[in-house]
Design a protein around this motif. Sequence first.
Motif, PDB file in Angstrom:
ATOM      1  N   ASP A  36       0.854  -1.186   0.000  1.00  0.00           N
ATOM      2  CA  ASP A  36       0.000   0.000   0.000  1.00  0.00           C
ATOM      3  C   ASP A  36       0.888   1.234   0.000  1.00  0.00           C
ATOM      4  O   ASP A  36       1.612   1.492   0.962  1.00  0.00           O
ATOM      5  N   GLY A  37       0.827   2.002  -1.101  1.00  0.00           N
ATOM      6  CA  GLY A  37       1.659   3.193  -1.220  1.00  0.00           C
ATOM      7  C   GLY A  37       1.029   4.446  -0.673  1.00  0.00           C
ATOM      8  O   GLY A  37       1.683   5.490  -0.605  1.00  0.00           O
ATOM      9  N   ARG A  38      -0.283   4.408  -0.322  1.00  0.00           N
ATOM     10  CA  ARG A  38      -0.984   5.564   0.262  1.00  0.00           C
ATOM     11  C   ARG A  38      -0.817   6.837  -0.571  1.00  0.00           C
ATOM     12  O   ARG A  38      -0.785   7.950  -0.049  1.00  0.00           O
ATOM     13  N   GLY A  39      -0.693   6.666  -1.892  1.00  0.00           N
ATOM     14  CA  GLY A  39      -0.606   7.815  -2.784  1.00  0.00           C
ATOM     15  C   GLY A  39       0.692   8.585  -2.708  1.00  0.00           C
ATOM     16  O   GLY A  39       0.769   9.724  -3.181  1.00  0.00           O
ATOM     17  N   ALA A  40       1.754   7.966  -2.161  1.00  0.00           N
ATOM     18  CA  ALA A  40       3.002   8.696  -1.908  1.00  0.00           C
ATOM     19  C   ALA A  40       3.959   8.712  -3.086  1.00  0.00           C
ATOM     20  O   ALA A  40       4.980   9.391  -3.040  1.00  0.00           O
ATOM     21  N   TYR A  41       3.654   7.972  -4.166  1.00  0.00           N
ATOM     22  CA  TYR A  41       4.630   7.810  -5.249  1.00  0.00           C
ATOM     23  C   TYR A  41       4.358   8.754  -6.418  1.00  0.00           C
ATOM     24  O   TYR A  41       3.222   9.150  -6.676  1.00  0.00           O
ATOM     25  N   THR A  42       5.430   9.078  -7.118  1.00  0.00           N
ATOM     26  CA  THR A  42       5.351   9.819  -8.382  1.00  0.00           C
ATOM     27  C   THR A  42       6.115   9.097  -9.487  1.00  0.00           C
ATOM     28  O   THR A  42       5.907   9.374 -10.667  1.00  0.00           O
ATOM     29  N   ASP A  43       6.988   8.165  -9.105  1.00  0.00           N
ATOM     30  CA  ASP A  43       7.861   7.474 -10.052  1.00  0.00           C
ATOM     31  C   ASP A  43       7.356   6.054 -10.297  1.00  0.00           C
ATOM     32  O   ASP A  43       7.322   5.218  -9.385  1.00  0.00           O
ATOM     33  N   ILE A  44       6.950   5.761 -11.518  1.00  0.00           N
ATOM     34  CA  ILE A  44       6.443   4.436 -11.855  1.00  0.00           C
ATOM     35  C   ILE A  44       7.527   3.375 -11.724  1.00  0.00           C
ATOM     36  O   ILE A  44       7.264   2.246 -11.298  1.00  0.00           O
ATOM     37  N   ALA A  45       8.765   3.704 -12.070  1.00  0.00           N
ATOM     38  CA  ALA A  45       9.842   2.718 -12.068  1.00  0.00           C
ATOM     39  C   ALA A  45      10.039   2.094 -10.696  1.00  0.00           C
ATOM     40  O   ALA A  45      10.343   0.898 -10.571  1.00  0.00           O
ATOM     41  N   GLN A  46       9.883   2.890  -9.651  1.00  0.00           N
ATOM     42  CA  GLN A  46      10.051   2.361  -8.297  1.00  0.00           C
ATOM     43  C   GLN A  46       9.072   1.223  -8.019  1.00  0.00           C
ATOM     44  O   GLN A  46       9.413   0.218  -7.398  1.00  0.00           O
ATOM     45  N   LEU A  47       7.850   1.382  -8.472  1.00  0.00           N
ATOM     46  CA  LEU A  47       6.821   0.382  -8.216  1.00  0.00           C
ATOM     47  C   LEU A  47       6.871  -0.755  -9.225  1.00  0.00           C
ATOM     48  O   LEU A  47       6.544  -1.900  -8.899  1.00  0.00           O
ATOM     49  N   GLU A  48       7.289  -0.454 -10.434  1.00  0.00           N
ATOM     50  CA  GLU A  48       7.400  -1.492 -11.454  1.00  0.00           C
ATOM     51  C   GLU A  48       8.376  -2.575 -11.021  1.00  0.00           C
ATOM     52  O   GLU A  48       8.185  -3.769 -11.307  1.00  0.00           O
ATOM     53  N   ALA A  49       9.403  -2.184 -10.269  1.00  0.00           N
ATOM     54  CA  ALA A  49      10.408  -3.145  -9.806  1.00  0.00           C
ATOM     55  C   ALA A  49       9.823  -4.149  -8.813  1.00  0.00           C
ATOM     56  O   ALA A  49      10.370  -5.241  -8.627  1.00  0.00           O
ATOM     57  N   LEU A  50       8.697  -3.819  -8.177  1.00  0.00           N
ATOM     58  CA  LEU A  50       8.093  -4.720  -7.203  1.00  0.00           C
ATOM     59  C   LEU A  50       7.373  -5.890  -7.851  1.00  0.00           C
ATOM     60  O   LEU A  50       7.081  -6.888  -7.193  1.00  0.00           O
ATOM     61  N   ASP A  51       7.089  -5.767  -9.132  1.00  0.00           N
ATOM     62  CA  ASP A  51       6.237  -6.758  -9.786  1.00  0.00           C
ATOM     63  C   ASP A  51       6.879  -8.138  -9.864  1.00  0.00           C
ATOM     64  O   ASP A  51       6.191  -9.138 -10.036  1.00  0.00           O
ATOM     65  N   SER A  52       8.178  -8.204  -9.706  1.00  0.00           N
ATOM     66  CA  SER A  52       8.862  -9.501  -9.786  1.00  0.00           C
ATOM     67  C   SER A  52       8.688 -10.327  -8.516  1.00  0.00           C
ATOM     68  O   SER A  52       9.141 -11.479  -8.459  1.00  0.00           O
ATOM     69  N   TYR A  53       8.018  -9.754  -7.493  1.00  0.00           N
ATOM     70  CA  TYR A  53       7.862 -10.463  -6.225  1.00  0.00           C
ATOM     71  C   TYR A  53       6.469 -11.060  -6.049  1.00  0.00           C
ATOM     72  O   TYR A  53       6.060 -11.371  -4.934  1.00  0.00           O
ATOM     73  N   ASP A  54       5.758 -11.225  -7.159  1.00  0.00           N
ATOM     74  CA  ASP A  54       4.473 -11.932  -7.149  1.00  0.00           C
ATOM     75  C   ASP A  54       3.509 -11.326  -6.134  1.00  0.00           C
ATOM     76  O   ASP A  54       3.014 -11.994  -5.224  1.00  0.00           O
ATOM     77  N   LEU A  55       3.211 -10.045  -6.314  1.00  0.00           N
ATOM     78  CA  LEU A  55       2.337  -9.334  -5.383  1.00  0.00           C
ATOM     79  C   LEU A  55       0.872  -9.638  -5.658  1.00  0.00           C
ATOM     80  O   LEU A  55       0.446  -9.776  -6.807  1.00  0.00           O
ATOM     81  N   ALA A  56       0.085  -9.695  -4.576  1.00  0.00           N
ATOM     82  CA  ALA A  56      -1.358  -9.883  -4.706  1.00  0.00           C
ATOM     83  C   ALA A  56      -2.030  -8.598  -5.168  1.00  0.00           C
ATOM     84  O   ALA A  56      -3.072  -8.642  -5.838  1.00  0.00           O
ATOM     85  N   ALA A  57      -1.474  -7.434  -4.825  1.00  0.00           N
ATOM     86  CA  ALA A  57      -2.032  -6.144  -5.262  1.00  0.00           C
ATOM     87  C   ALA A  57      -1.048  -5.036  -4.929  1.00  0.00           C
ATOM     88  O   ALA A  57      -0.254  -5.151  -3.980  1.00  0.00           O
ATOM     89  N   ILE A  58      -1.094  -3.974  -5.719  1.00  0.00           N
ATOM     90  CA  ILE A  58      -0.394  -2.724  -5.419  1.00  0.00           C
ATOM     91  C   ILE A  58      -1.471  -1.696  -5.148  1.00  0.00           C
ATOM     92  O   ILE A  58      -2.176  -1.240  -6.054  1.00  0.00           O
ATOM     93  N   GLN A  59      -1.657  -1.341  -3.891  1.00  0.00           N
ATOM     94  CA  GLN A  59      -2.759  -0.475  -3.494  1.00  0.00           C
ATOM     95  C   GLN A  59      -2.337   0.986  -3.445  1.00  0.00           C
ATOM     96  O   GLN A  59      -1.246   1.321  -2.983  1.00  0.00           O
ATOM     97  N   ARG A  60      -3.214   1.839  -3.943  1.00  0.00           N
ATOM     98  CA  ARG A  60      -3.091   3.304  -3.834  1.00  0.00           C
ATOM     99  C   ARG A  60      -1.677   3.803  -4.119  1.00  0.00           C
ATOM    100  O   ARG A  60      -1.078   4.501  -3.307  1.00  0.00           O
ATOM    101  N   PRO A  61      -1.121   3.488  -5.297  1.00  0.00           N
ATOM    102  CA  PRO A  61       0.259   3.900  -5.551  1.00  0.00           C
ATOM    103  C   PRO A  61       0.410   5.404  -5.768  1.00  0.00           C
ATOM    104  O   PRO A  61       1.406   5.993  -5.335  1.00  0.00           O
ATOM    105  N   PHE A  62      -0.561   6.012  -6.482  1.00  0.00           N
ATOM    106  CA  PHE A  62      -0.424   7.416  -6.879  1.00  0.00           C
ATOM    107  C   PHE A  62      -1.672   8.203  -6.483  1.00  0.00           C
ATOM    108  O   PHE A  62      -2.744   7.641  -6.274  1.00  0.00           O
TER     109      PHE A  62
END
Length: 331
Positions: free
Chosen positions: A160-186
């Motif tokens: 859960d990013g709580r809307g704190a991100y502006t950079d997609i690349a930071q979150l894109e790197a998480l996708d390799s860890y088989d996440l169930a969801a990326i909540q409220r990134p932006f």
Amino acid sequence: MPRVRELEIFRMTLPYGRRPESALVKFTDYGGMTGWGEIVQPSPENLLEKSLPALIGVDWEHPSELGQIPGGAAGDMACWDLWGRMSGVPLSHALGGTRTSLIATVRVPADRSLESMVARVNRHVGGGYAHVTIDIHPGWDVEPVRAVRAAYPGLAIAVDGRGAYTDIAQLEALDSYDLAAIQRPFADLLTSAELQDRVNAPVAVEVHSVAELDEAVGVHAGRALLLRPSRFGSLGAVRAAHDRAVEAGWDIVCMGGLGAGLARAATVAVASLPGCTLPSAVAEPPQSAQVVVPPVGASGGVVAIPLTQPGLGHTVDEARVRRLARESFRV
């Protein structure tokens, strides 16, 4: 036919965390039946004492007849609870819920070290949780997820990013860890849509109205809805948002507020709806800080839907409410 003859409002500072504020509403029918509602962290302009008296003496058959109920979510919840108790119907069934229990997620906040955070996750897993949601922010994201995934290869993990991100690349790197969801990134829907195009994990966006959800679906901002009932004006609007998300093919994760337990009980009822397919964040606040009996909480990572009592399904410890209230109002 419900008809409110008396109302009471209790404003409380709750004994946990950063001492959140909550306001409880009690309606009493002419036959003596009561219904309770709660608004968590009410804004200063939410003057329940001025708006709710408009309901006194009004005849109605069902909460849906009342339209925009004075007092917003608190007044609406109290009407549903009163109607459910008078009709002998649990709130989950009244809303269309079909589940008897929920899989719960537990939130894991940022910690002082990776070792401390993994140890905390270990305690939750030992307590029966099969799903965790890690709070992330820029600078605390890939490393904690990597550490938890290394320790628990089969554990379901959401972030859960709580809307704190502006950079997609930071979150894109998480996708390799088989996440169930990326909540409220932006904070904006268009950037969420761009992220969803780049990752396999469903991006979950939070909205507070059906109109906002329509916009999110229209721009393909994600594949999941983070549904927080306390942020909507009524349970009818919450049900409409659920139906719209299901129509769009989106998953739904239900999330409660803090409060004294009443808002959390309503969230559990909403989470019993068939479209709420992702584990629900309904395991807090601390059971010892709640005013409902039994307290709302998880056992072994599972939350039971209260089906043996009508309405919200919990008895309110009114004596405790009066002890905790810093001020009260009666009409």
